[in-house]
Design a protein around this motif. Structure first.
Motif, short mmCIF file in Angstrom:
data_model
loop_
_atom_site.label_atom_id
_atom_site.label_comp_id
_atom_site.label_asym_id
_atom_site.label_seq_id
_atom_site.Cartn_x
_atom_site.Cartn_y
_atom_site.Cartn_z
N VAL A 145 54.24 38.93 33.75
CA VAL A 145 53.33 38.64 34.53
C VAL A 145 51.80 39.72 33.59
CG1 VAL A 145 51.03 37.71 35.50
CG2 VAL A 145 53.62 36.78 35.67
N LEU A 195 49.64 39.51 30.35
CA LEU A 195 47.44 39.46 30.93
C LEU A 195 47.67 40.80 30.27
CD1 LEU A 195 47.44 39.66 34.83
CD2 LEU A 195 46.94 38.20 33.33
N ILE A 232 43.80 40.05 28.06
CA ILE A 232 43.17 40.95 28.40
C ILE A 232 42.80 41.45 26.84
CG2 ILE A 232 42.11 43.20 29.46
CD1 ILE A 232 43.72 42.08 31.48
N CYS A 257 40.80 38.97 24.20
CA CYS A 257 39.62 38.62 25.16
C CYS A 257 38.84 39.38 24.37
CB CYS A 257 39.65 38.34 26.81
SG CYS A 257 40.31 37.21 27.29
N LYS A 258 39.19 40.71 24.40
CA LYS A 258 38.40 42.35 24.06
C LYS A 258 38.13 42.53 22.95
CE LYS A 258 39.24 45.34 27.95
NZ LYS A 258 39.60 46.57 28.08
N PHE A 309 39.63 29.64 23.17
CA PHE A 309 40.61 29.72 24.31
C PHE A 309 39.48 30.65 25.34
CE2 PHE A 309 44.67 29.28 21.79
CZ PHE A 309 44.06 27.98 21.90
N GLY A 310 39.62 31.94 24.87
CA GLY A 310 38.81 32.89 25.88
C GLY A 310 37.66 33.09 24.67
N PRO A 311 36.77 33.10 24.40
CA PRO A 311 35.68 31.98 25.92
C PRO A 311 36.97 30.48 25.38
CG PRO A 311 34.22 32.81 24.25
CD PRO A 311 34.92 33.28 24.38
N LEU A 312 36.19 29.89 26.74
CA LEU A 312 36.83 28.59 26.43
C LEU A 312 35.87 27.64 25.64
CD1 LEU A 312 39.83 27.15 26.74
CD2 LEU A 312 38.92 25.88 29.44
N TRP A 356 30.83 26.76 32.28
CA TRP A 356 32.02 26.48 32.95
C TRP A 356 32.06 27.91 32.91
CZ3 TRP A 356 35.89 24.71 33.43
CH2 TRP A 356 37.58 24.43 33.78
N VAL A 371 45.88 47.58 35.82
CA VAL A 371 45.40 45.46 34.79
C VAL A 371 44.17 45.18 35.55
CG1 VAL A 371 45.63 43.30 34.64
CG2 VAL A 371 47.59 44.74 34.87
N TYR A 388 41.12 47.62 33.48
CA TYR A 388 41.65 47.39 31.65
C TYR A 388 41.18 45.97 31.84
CZ TYR A 388 43.85 46.50 27.19
OH TYR A 388 43.42 46.10 25.73
N LEU A 389 40.41 45.34 32.47
CA LEU A 389 39.30 44.85 32.08
C LEU A 389 38.18 44.99 32.78
CD1 LEU A 389 39.00 41.45 30.29
CD2 LEU A 389 39.67 40.40 32.97
N LYS A 394 36.57 47.14 32.84
CA LYS A 394 35.76 48.55 31.88
C LYS A 394 35.20 48.24 31.15
CE LYS A 394 39.04 49.64 28.86
NZ LYS A 394 39.85 50.81 28.03
N ASP A 395 35.27 46.74 30.68
CA ASP A 395 34.92 46.25 29.68
C ASP A 395 32.94 44.79 30.14
OD1 ASP A 395 34.56 45.69 26.87
OD2 ASP A 395 35.96 45.46 26.79
N VAL A 451 32.97 40.30 28.36
CA VAL A 451 34.49 40.59 27.80
C VAL A 451 34.89 39.95 28.97
CG1 VAL A 451 36.39 41.26 27.71
CG2 VAL A 451 34.11 41.64 26.07
N ARG A 482 34.98 35.38 29.04
CA ARG A 482 35.35 35.12 28.10
C ARG A 482 37.66 35.13 29.27
NH1 ARG A 482 34.87 38.95 23.20
NH2 ARG A 482 33.21 38.05 22.58
N PHE A 483 37.58 36.35 29.50
CA PHE A 483 38.80 35.60 30.31
C PHE A 483 38.97 35.25 31.10
CE2 PHE A 483 42.30 37.52 33.39
CZ PHE A 483 42.85 37.42 33.35
N THR A 519 37.18 32.31 31.40
CA THR A 519 37.30 30.30 31.57
C THR A 519 38.61 30.25 30.77
OG1 THR A 519 36.54 31.73 29.25
CG2 THR A 519 35.44 30.94 30.14
N PHE A 520 39.41 31.53 30.09
CA PHE A 520 40.83 31.25 29.70
C PHE A 520 41.83 30.69 31.15
CE2 PHE A 520 44.82 32.55 28.56
CZ PHE A 520 45.61 31.75 27.87
N ILE A 546 42.29 27.79 33.41
CA ILE A 546 43.31 26.89 33.20
C ILE A 546 44.71 26.71 34.53
CG2 ILE A 546 45.09 26.15 31.37
CD1 ILE A 546 43.40 27.36 29.33
N SER A 598 53.79 34.55 40.50
CA SER A 598 53.51 35.24 38.94
C SER A 598 52.07 34.16 38.23
CB SER A 598 54.04 34.20 37.63
OG SER A 598 55.82 34.95 37.88
N PHE A 647 49.26 36.17 41.05
CA PHE A 647 48.69 37.40 40.37
C PHE A 647 47.81 37.31 39.61
CE2 PHE A 647 49.54 41.04 38.50
CZ PHE A 647 50.11 41.88 38.73
N VAL A 648 47.64 35.94 38.53
CA VAL A 648 46.35 36.04 37.80
C VAL A 648 45.13 35.55 38.79
CG1 VAL A 648 45.06 34.65 35.80
CG2 VAL A 648 48.15 35.29 35.95
#
Lengths: 514, 363
Positions: A443, A447, A451, A454-455, A467-470, B13, B132, B135-136, B138-139, B143, B146-147, B149-150, B153, B274, B277-278
């Motif tokens: 996982v 992830l 990520i 997405c970047k 997908f990202g942006p969906l 969205w 983890v 990592y996201l 910091k942007d 960005v 975007r994550f 919106t994905f 799901i 799993s 976790f997201v």
């Protein structure tokens, strides 16, 4: 202290600004004189007295002129028919009217003459004249535009790009027949110059995008730009990403479809590969076959491809996680089967998996280089003999062979070679993560990949779109393919000026449709 | 490239996805039991009422945020209460957001260690989870959005995982409706509110939402969705386990999933973890981002990337020192849930009334 920095900067910029003696622009910028023999010797000197520079005397009008050309570049027949023959028959006309070749020009500058000679012109020099007549007589030896080996389709055009830029543009122009298809040339490379063409539909492709592409291309300052791989690395946003950010294709239909989306194509002389910018992840999953087959079949295969993406990245990792951490999550019957095959194996599953995956890469790499009949032998030896013997020797379990074989096959399903190698590479860190933390490791791995996706941006467009942006509306042409008459707008990530591609209801005859 | 000013870029969205996923957090795993302890079979009513209460809180925050249309809390707080007090409020909020990251990671690690990674040291799990998120986080917000919106799901996927529960369903466990009495049901609201935190991020995120949309509709939809989802989960869990059973199990949702069996997968709870976790990462990232955003504003830095790194390090250090047994964790939970009312209701209300009194408004 600041001096040090500026000096370093100077050194950095040195290559960009100065011309080295071996580079194309090093020819001294002088005007030719009236002295014929001096002119010839200057030109010969510029060519470093190369052996294929031919110098022939031809009498014209009572004067003895000289014809200079690189015999390896020109077509002898053209010289005979369009230069020598008319000159011999000529009376007192000016030379420009005598010669019957199409591409004809005059120049007094040495660099122009040298440049022309290197691109298949021949130069006609006359005594007591500083004007040189340049006549194009270049030889074309092209291979026919066959279907590219690495992008074959079942239905659809079986034509591919070749190494000659003009032929490639010719193929595109023939199919498109639209005056708005714009081609712009840039010459790159300071020593080996290569002609690069930027193609797009004017007024459809985004102006900002075009400027961005041109800006990045023009800023390249290097001795040689030989292959599209170079360009790709010079202009793409992130080099240290496993994902290819510009789509490579050798198929004209693919390029045209992308140009119609408002994207920009970058082609260069000398290779059949064309780069498309901006590209998204999903464009590496799309094949012309999807649109030629029936809707359901096209969708099915698209789905299979996306599924195989996950299988390639995740299946070995999942297997490792299950057998080493979560064996209680599989049904007992299956567990027995796995256990009996794993029992005699002395090494941990991770090593097994890496061993088999590396073997697979070895076989793949070996078969690429070898001639076809030998490659088949390697396939048999590698696939069958090693696979069988490894299990017999109790080095790798049966299950692992199955897992790796499925992974390998699904990785080759990708229509793009770049993406196929990328995802096989990505499966390795995931195997490691699975061996360390089980399912949670997978996982985390996924992830991080998501990520990262997405970047990523390709020329200002999000790489992971839609997908990202969906974007719900654009999912129509992703995991499944909707009927063509429903795909009525261009993807947003192509940044096109106009989004609509067809009428609201293109099937007007069908009244029940709405 | 990393512009701080990304205001007005979130679509309907995207903002919905962010709000929903921040609100769905660690709490849901133990929520059915916690609320059952107080409101018994009427726990699901408590959840519904808690959703209404939260809508009230959100409305206060929304009123406050709309008065300063294009400014975040960090920008308008100093204007309302003065430079120094404003900075204090900003710092308090940043610390609160960081402590939410701390608590979520602590609770999640606790569950991970009991359910999946039995022998893995705490520190390793902290580094993985916070790593983890870092990592996201910091942007920039673009960005991150975007994550989100994905991953939205996956929230839908969570609902499907619960479908098999409908087989071992016993409606009698919730009957008669109202058995616990009004008093207990109201008491249960407090418990639920703690599991539904996350909407307070709107104080900072509000100006990032595109003005073309009706922004209240987003808030309403997100909170409504979470309330309905939570009610559904609590209702299903309470009807699957008998009142005596549910008292014994700390994470009823996981136990419920563990009991389901399929032909190919015998432990759905692992699959659930799993996907879960997201959900945890999405909660962490937003809190971490918003907290470091605040600290960046206080320190007047240009880019928040470095601040996120320091925040992540700080949290890992604090986590390393923190008590990890059940009582210790319980103390942290109590402390934070008590102080959270200050940040989700009291402070916004004070700021709102101040802005009315002083007639302060953003452009």
């Amino acid at each position: 202290m600041f001096n040090i920095f500026s000096k370093k900067n100077k050194e950095k910029n040195a290559f960009k600004n100065e011309t080295r003696p071996y580079q194309t622009k090093s020819v001294s910028d002088q005007t030719l004189s009236n002295d014929l023999h001096k002119n010839i010797s200057i030109i010969k000197e510029s060519f470093a007295d190369t052996a294929d520079l031919v110098c022939k005397t031809i009498n014209w009008n009572g004067k003895s002129g000289f014809l200079l050309y690189l015999e390896t570049l020109v077509d002898n027949e053209l010289i005979e028919n369009h230069i020598i023959k008319p000159i011999k028959q000529a009376q007192e006309q000016p030379i420009m009217e005598v010669i019957t070749a199409l591409d004809l020009k005059e120049s007094m500058k040495l660099p122009d003459v040298v440049q022309a000679l290197t691109s298949g012109f021949c130069a006609f020099l006359l005594p007591k004249s500083s004007k040189v007549t340049l006549i194009k007589v270049s030889k074309q030896n092209n291979r026919p535009p066959e279907e590219p080996f690495n992008e074959q389709v079942i239905r659809g055009a079986h034509i591919g790009f070749i190494e000659d830029l003009n032929t490639n543009i010719n193929i595109i122009r023939n199919q498109v027949q639209n005056p708005k298809l714009k081609v712009e040339y840039i010459t790159l490379g300071k020593t080996v110059s290569t002609k690069v063409a930027i193609m797009y539909f004017d007024d459809l492709a985004n102006k900002e995008l075009i400027t961005k592409v041109k800006e990045r291309l023009q800023s390249i300052s290097a001795d040689i730009i030989q292959i599209p791989g170079y360009i790709q690395e010079y202009i793409e946003d992130r080099t240290y990403s496993p994902f290819p950010q510009t789509l490579n294709t050798e198929r004209p239909d693919r390029l045209i479809a992308n140009l119609m989306d408002g994207r920009v194509g970058i082609m260069m002389n000398g290779t059949p590969t064309c780069l498309i910018a901006p590209s998204t992840l999903i464009s590496f999953f799309q094949s012309p076959d999807d649109y030629n087959g029936r809707v359901m079949i096209g969708s099915f295969y698209r789905f299979i491809r996306v599924f195989s993406f996950f299988v390639t990245i995740g299946l070995p990792a999942l297997y490792i996680a299950v057998v080493s951490f979560h064996y209680e999550s599989v049904p007992v019957e299956l567990l027995f089967a796995i256990k009996s095959s794993l029992e005699p194996i002395p090494v941990p599953p991770l090593l097994e998996a890496i061993f088999m995956a590396v073997t697979l890469e070895l076989i793949r790499e070996a078969t690429i280089r070898l001639p076809n009949p030998v490659a088949q032998t390697i396939g048999v030896v590698g696939g069958l003999v090693i696979g069988n013997a490894v299990v017999d020797a109790n080095l790798v379990s049966n299950m692992m062979i199955i897992v790796i074989a499925i992974t390998a096959i699904s990785s080759f399903i990708m229509p793009s070679t770049e993406m196929s190698t990328t995802i096989r590479l990505l499966s390795f860190p995931l195997m490691l993560a699975a061996a360390l933390f089980g399912l949670i490791g997978i996982v985390i791995g996924f992830l991080i990949i998501v990520i990262h996706l997405c970047k990523l941006e390709s020329f200002g467009s999000p790489y992971f779109a839609p997908f990202g942006p969906l974007r719900w509306k654009e999912l129509k042409d992703t995991i499944i393919r909707f009927p063509t008459w429903m795909l009525n707008s261009r993807p947003k990530d192509a940044q096109a000026v106009y989004r609509t591609t067809q009428a609201e209801n293109p099937r007007e005859w069908d009244e029940k449709n709405e | 490239m990393k512009k701080m000013n990304n205001k007005g870029i979130l679509t309907w969205w995207a903002s919905f996805a962010i709000l929903v996923q921040v609100q769905i957090g660690i709490g849901i795993l133990s929520l059915p039991r916690d609320v059952h302890n107080i409101a018994e079979g009427d726990g699901w009513i408590s959840v519904l009422l808690a959703g209404l209460t939260i809508q009230l809180f959100v409305t206060v925050i929304w009123l406050l945020a709309t008065r300063f249309n294009s400014q975040t809390l960090y920008e308008f707080a100093p204007k309302l209460v003065g430079k120094y007090l404003g900075r204090l409020i900003n710092l308090a909020y940043s610390v609160y957001f960081l402590s939410m990251v701390f608590l979520t990671t602590l609770l999640f690690t606790d569950i991970l260690k009991r359910w999946v990674l039995f022998k893995t040291p705490h520190l390793v799990i902290y580094v993985l989870v916070i790593g983890v998120a870092y990592y996201l986080a910091k942007d920039n917000i673009k960005v991150i959005a975007r994550f989100y919106t994905f991953t939205a799901i996956f929230v839908i996927l969570l609902i499907f995982i619960l479908v098999p529960a409908l087989v071992s369903f016993d409606i009698r466990f919730v009957l008669p409706v109202g058995q616990a009495g009004m008093n207990n049901i109201v008491k249960g609201i407090e418990e639920v509110t703690n599991s539904m935190l996350g909407f307070e991020l709107l104080l900072v995120l509000f100006p990032f939402i595109d003005e073309r949309y009706r922004r209240y509709s987003i808030v309403l939809a997100a909170n409504g969705f979470v309330t309905i989802l939570y009610t559904l989960i609590v209702f299903i869990t309470i009807t699957v386990f008998s009142p005596a059973e549910i008292k014994l199990i700390p994470e009823p949702v996981l136990y419920m999933l563990k009991s389901f069996q399929f032909d190919l997968v015998e432990r759905i709870d692992l699959l659930f973890m799993s996907v879960w976790f997201v959900s945890i990462v999405t909660t962490l990232v937003m809190y971490l981002y918003v907290a470091s955003f605040g600290i960046t504003t206080i320190l007047k830095r240009k880019s928040h990337a470095q601040v996120v790194a320091w925040c992540a390090l700080l949290i890992i250090t604090v986590l390393f020192i923190a008590e990890k047994d059940i009582y210790g964790i319980d103390n942290y939970v109590q402390a934070l849930s008590n102080s959270s009312y200050l940040f989700i209701f009291v402070l916004p209300l004070i700021l709102l009334s101040l802005s009315f009194i002083r007639k302060e408004r953003g452009k």
